[in-house]
Write an enzyme that holds these catalytic residues in place. Sequence first.
Site, mmCIF file in Angstrom:
data_model
loop_
_atom_site.group_PDB
_atom_site.id
_atom_site.type_symbol
_atom_site.label_atom_id
_atom_site.label_comp_id
_atom_site.label_asym_id
_atom_site.label_seq_id
_atom_site.Cartn_x
_atom_site.Cartn_y
_atom_site.Cartn_z
ATOM 1 N N ASP A 99 -31.866 24.625 -36.963
ATOM 2 C CA ASP A 99 -33.220 24.398 -37.482
ATOM 3 C C ASP A 99 -33.264 23.584 -38.760
ATOM 4 O OD1 ASP A 99 -32.195 26.118 -39.365
ATOM 5 O OD2 ASP A 99 -33.270 27.872 -38.635
ATOM 6 N N GLU A 121 -27.735 26.851 -30.694
ATOM 7 C CA GLU A 121 -28.576 27.872 -31.349
ATOM 8 C C GLU A 121 -30.053 27.576 -31.057
ATOM 9 O OE1 GLU A 121 -29.529 28.781 -35.669
ATOM 10 O OE2 GLU A 121 -27.722 29.980 -35.454
ATOM 11 N N GLU A 135 -38.056 25.517 -41.290
ATOM 12 C CA GLU A 135 -37.103 25.689 -40.189
ATOM 13 C C GLU A 135 -37.776 26.064 -38.871
ATOM 14 O OE1 GLU A 135 -36.678 26.839 -43.258
ATOM 15 O OE2 GLU A 135 -34.830 25.899 -43.946
ATOM 16 N N HIS A 207 -32.233 31.828 -50.856
ATOM 17 C CA HIS A 207 -32.404 30.396 -51.161
ATOM 18 C C HIS A 207 -33.557 29.741 -50.422
ATOM 19 C CE1 HIS A 207 -30.218 30.266 -47.344
ATOM 20 N NE2 HIS A 207 -30.797 29.105 -47.158
ATOM 21 N N ARG A 209 -36.947 28.138 -49.023
ATOM 22 C CA ARG A 209 -38.082 27.477 -49.681
ATOM 23 C C ARG A 209 -39.307 28.383 -49.761
ATOM 24 N NH1 ARG A 209 -35.372 22.935 -48.030
ATOM 25 N NH2 ARG A 209 -35.732 21.080 -49.272
ATOM 26 N N HIS A 240 -27.302 29.401 -54.742
ATOM 27 C CA HIS A 240 -27.477 28.091 -54.090
ATOM 28 C C HIS A 240 -27.805 27.038 -55.159
ATOM 29 C CE1 HIS A 240 -29.271 24.950 -51.652
ATOM 30 N NE2 HIS A 240 -28.895 25.568 -50.545
HETATM 31 C C1 UD1 Z 1 -31.045 23.603 -46.075
HETATM 32 C C2 UD1 Z 1 -31.758 23.923 -44.769
HETATM 33 C C3 UD1 Z 1 -31.832 25.443 -44.580
HETATM 34 C C4 UD1 Z 1 -30.483 26.124 -44.745
HETATM 35 C C5 UD1 Z 1 -29.887 25.694 -46.073
HETATM 36 C C6 UD1 Z 1 -28.531 26.310 -46.298
HETATM 37 C C7 UD1 Z 1 -33.530 22.306 -44.211
HETATM 38 C C8 UD1 Z 1 -34.978 21.993 -44.303
HETATM 39 N N1 UD1 Z 1 -33.126 23.444 -44.794
HETATM 40 O O1 UD1 Z 1 -31.881 24.065 -47.126
HETATM 41 O O2 UD1 Z 1 -32.337 25.735 -43.301
HETATM 42 O O3 UD1 Z 1 -30.647 27.527 -44.722
HETATM 43 O O4 UD1 Z 1 -29.774 24.262 -46.092
HETATM 44 O O5 UD1 Z 1 -28.074 25.999 -47.593
HETATM 45 O O6 UD1 Z 1 -32.784 21.563 -43.604
HETATM 46 N N2 UD1 Z 1 -27.633 20.914 -53.292
HETATM 47 C C9 UD1 Z 1 -26.543 20.450 -54.014
HETATM 48 N N3 UD1 Z 1 -25.317 20.403 -53.383
HETATM 49 C C10 UD1 Z 1 -25.138 20.802 -52.098
HETATM 50 C C11 UD1 Z 1 -26.256 21.274 -51.383
HETATM 51 C C12 UD1 Z 1 -27.500 21.323 -51.986
HETATM 52 O O7 UD1 Z 1 -26.659 20.093 -55.165
HETATM 53 O O8 UD1 Z 1 -24.006 20.721 -51.587
HETATM 54 C C13 UD1 Z 1 -28.963 20.970 -53.967
HETATM 55 C C14 UD1 Z 1 -29.577 19.578 -54.134
HETATM 56 O O9 UD1 Z 1 -30.291 19.525 -55.340
HETATM 57 C C15 UD1 Z 1 -30.537 19.510 -52.953
HETATM 58 C C16 UD1 Z 1 -31.037 20.940 -52.914
HETATM 59 O O10 UD1 Z 1 -29.878 21.733 -53.176
HETATM 60 O O11 UD1 Z 1 -31.566 18.580 -53.165
HETATM 61 C C17 UD1 Z 1 -31.697 21.389 -51.641
HETATM 62 O O12 UD1 Z 1 -30.910 21.055 -50.502
HETATM 63 P P1 UD1 Z 1 -31.645 20.912 -49.054
HETATM 64 O O13 UD1 Z 1 -30.625 20.632 -48.009
HETATM 65 O O14 UD1 Z 1 -32.788 19.975 -49.162
HETATM 66 O O15 UD1 Z 1 -32.300 22.323 -48.832
HETATM 67 P P2 UD1 Z 1 -31.633 23.755 -48.663
HETATM 68 O O16 UD1 Z 1 -32.511 24.711 -49.395
HETATM 69 O O17 UD1 Z 1 -30.175 23.737 -48.980
#
Ligand code: UD1
Length: 380
Positions: A99, A121, A135, A207, A209, A240
């Site tokens: 998702d 999944e 998601e 974590h 949204r 996170h």
């Molecule tokens: C994403 C997925 C969510 C999953 C989650 C697991 C979507 C919409 N959401 O959400 O379903 O549960 O991943 O973590 O696809 N960041 C870093 N380094 C990293 C990863 C993230 O710095 O290695 C920070 C960055 O500022 C980034 C922010 O986290 O912009 C958000 O990452 P993003 O993938 O947009 O959303 P998640 O909340 O991680």
Amino acid sequence: MKSPLVVAVVFGTRPDAVKMAPVVAALSRDPRFRCVTIATAQHREMLDEVLDLFGITAEYDLGVMTEGQTLTDVTTRVLERIGTVLADVRPDVVLVHGDTTTSTAAALAAYYQKIPVGHVEAGLRTSTIYEPFPEEVNRRLTGVLATYHFAPTPLARHNLLREGKDATSIIVTGNTVIDAFMQIHASVSDADAVAVSTPRMIFAEAHRRENLGEPLEAICRAFKRVVGERPDVSLVWPVHPNPPIVEAVRRNLEGVPRVLLMQPLGYRRLVATIAHATLVATDSGGLQEEAPTLGKPVLVLRRVTERPEGLQAGTLRLAGIREEEIVGHLSELLDDKAAYQKMAKAANPYGDGKASQRIAQGLQALLRGAPLPDEFIPAP
Ligand code: UD1
């Protein structure tokens, strides 16, 4: 001998990389396939750690992550960049997972090129399009774009049939996260776990949204109270890296005795630490499937879950997003041995470690007419 089936496997975040790693392994060791790995890198450090652990080098890395990225940023970058790769590779099928925005954008790009999509999944659903956000809509859209559906459980299949999907396009496989978790758990030792000074430990993680703002504040306050009242309990929270999450968690919990706020744990360390936990409190999807494998009760910090099988089996409990409610559930599990044992002994309904083999055999069946795999049947 037929030419190998070319399967592009797409992942971009930490959880979809963990869950696709066993699929990549199953396809890579089977000469009937050529497996092409495409990392969107919607996550960076968190993704790279998982790829290292499972020994995967992505053939294509689209490097889309930016700090504080919006959903539109991720969607448009993935759509644009993966389109070019798919036009170059021309796989027989594209496998996407679950998702995430990576999965939906990749499925759409494949659809535009009329390349069939297999959804791993598939079929998880809640009743509202805003929880989890985004998601729930991601997985529904991916379901519309996909030709083949690898459903982890019979209920997921039922959801897909209710939406009018063709029964012959769905195979019940179990969840590949159990394959990954069992593989890593077999190789961890006590030394891999985060060390705590108390006999009992809550493993915490939130974590999502939709929990940003008051729900996350309430979750933090609940943890502070429960740990504060029990000197024999500590709490480990790998935070996170999303900036608003880091800010809220630090503001509420930094410096609180027996609360360990940490950087995200490597997957090996995560598995070892869960093995030492008393219970898990989380809004994560994957942890709802992983922790019960080791008999760890999971309190789900959400109002709804797309994983009702765990509620029914007794491995999960919906603890909500309000302070009092969360404190109530945590207190019951920490103070009432019978309630704790009931959850700890419930059987995990999410898989048996063979999901990725079933997906490999399922692809041969659906695309090449080979026999179908025996489906996953959860313990009664
Ligand atoms: C994403 C997925 C969510 C999953 C989650 C697991 C979507 C919409 N959401 O959400 O379903 O549960 O991943 O973590 O696809 N960041 C870093 N380094 C990293 C990863 C993230 O710095 O290695 C920070 C960055 O500022 C980034 C922010 O986290 O912009 C958000 O990452 P993003 O993938 O947009 O959303 P998640 O909340 O991680």
